[in-house]
Design a protein around this motif. Structure first.
Motif, PDB file in Angstrom:
ATOM      1  N   GLY A 184       0.818  -1.337   0.028  1.00  0.00           N
ATOM      2  CA  GLY A 184      -0.088   0.177   0.050  1.00  0.00           C
ATOM      3  C   GLY A 184       0.832   1.259   0.102  1.00  0.00           C
ATOM      4  N   LEU A 185       1.801   1.307   0.786  1.00  0.00           N
ATOM      5  CA  LEU A 185       2.775   2.403   1.035  1.00  0.00           C
ATOM      6  C   LEU A 185       3.565   2.571  -0.448  1.00  0.00           C
ATOM      7  N   SER A 186       3.993   1.550  -1.007  1.00  0.00           N
ATOM      8  CA  SER A 186       4.825   1.666  -2.333  1.00  0.00           C
ATOM      9  C   SER A 186       3.919   2.039  -3.331  1.00  0.00           C
ATOM     10  N   ILE A 190       6.800   4.944  -4.564  1.00  0.00           N
ATOM     11  CA  ILE A 190       8.011   4.312  -4.066  1.00  0.00           C
ATOM     12  C   ILE A 190       8.910   3.401  -5.047  1.00  0.00           C
ATOM     13  N   PRO A 191       9.909   3.803  -5.679  1.00  0.00           N
ATOM     14  CA  PRO A 191      10.740   2.708  -6.503  1.00  0.00           C
ATOM     15  C   PRO A 191      10.970   1.618  -5.956  1.00  0.00           C
ATOM     16  N   VAL A 192      10.548   0.983  -4.946  1.00  0.00           N
ATOM     17  CA  VAL A 192      10.893  -0.032  -4.371  1.00  0.00           C
ATOM     18  C   VAL A 192       9.881  -0.817  -4.120  1.00  0.00           C
ATOM     19  N   PRO A 193       9.880  -2.366  -4.269  1.00  0.00           N
ATOM     20  CA  PRO A 193       8.865  -3.283  -4.441  1.00  0.00           C
ATOM     21  C   PRO A 193       8.231  -3.089  -2.942  1.00  0.00           C
ATOM     22  N   PRO A 212       6.895  -5.497  -0.935  1.00  0.00           N
ATOM     23  CA  PRO A 212       7.281  -6.500  -0.046  1.00  0.00           C
ATOM     24  C   PRO A 212       8.553  -6.143   0.675  1.00  0.00           C
ATOM     25  N   VAL A 213       9.531  -5.290  -0.197  1.00  0.00           N
ATOM     26  CA  VAL A 213      10.569  -4.768   0.677  1.00  0.00           C
ATOM     27  C   VAL A 213      10.283  -3.799   1.565  1.00  0.00           C
ATOM     28  N   VAL A 214       9.338  -2.834   1.162  1.00  0.00           N
ATOM     29  CA  VAL A 214       8.996  -1.676   2.277  1.00  0.00           C
ATOM     30  C   VAL A 214       8.430  -2.677   3.154  1.00  0.00           C
ATOM     31  N   GLY A 215       7.505  -3.394   3.123  1.00  0.00           N
ATOM     32  CA  GLY A 215       6.780  -4.238   4.093  1.00  0.00           C
ATOM     33  C   GLY A 215       7.996  -4.948   5.188  1.00  0.00           C
ATOM     34  N   MET A 216       9.061  -5.646   4.496  1.00  0.00           N
ATOM     35  CA  MET A 216      10.006  -5.999   5.419  1.00  0.00           C
ATOM     36  C   MET A 216      10.751  -5.064   6.271  1.00  0.00           C
TER      37      MET A 216
END
Length: 123
Positions: free
Chosen positions: A17-19, A24-27, A29-33
């Motif tokens: 959701g945040l991505s 955000i140019p980051v996947p 799941p990476v933001v979630g991690m």
């Protein structure tokens, strides 16, 4: 186990959701991690709760690569002209990953020897 799985899924959804919301140019799941890392850092007791479920998921990690493999096989015709570029990029990135891992491992072993004052310590 169900609560831990729900926690992991909530953080993945938050990351997605945040991505998406902030472009955000980051996947996601990476933001979630990263969010999960912050959560565990703030509440270390939660790590023990999540550990069993995370280890159970990791036991079956290879199954998570099946959809990616199927996607590659389905779009193989689109990659037909770029086989050499793809093969070279995979080989080079694999070699770089192995080299960086070896350098980090070497540095960590040196640091561990230095901190413990054990044998094999070099000045």
């Amino acid at each position: 186990m169900l609560a831990a799985l729900a926690t992991l899924l909530v953080f993945q959804c938050l990351g997605e959701g945040l991505s998406y919301l902030f472009h955000i140019p980051v996947p996601g799941p990476v933001v979630g991690m990263l969010l999960l890392l912050g959560y565990v850092a703030l509440r270390p007791a939660s790590a023990a709760t999540l550990e069993g479920t995370a280890l159970e998921i990791l036991k079956h990690l290879s199954l998570l690569f099946v959809p990616a493999g199927v996607g590659i096989m389905v779009s193989a015709s689109a990659l037909r002209g770029d086989v050499l570029a793809v093969a070279l990029s995979v080989a080079i990135s694999t070699a770089l990953a192995i080299a960086v891992t070896a350098l980090v491992m070497r540095a960590m072993l040196r640091r561990q020897r230095r901190l413990s004052g054990g044998p094999g310590e070099r000045a």
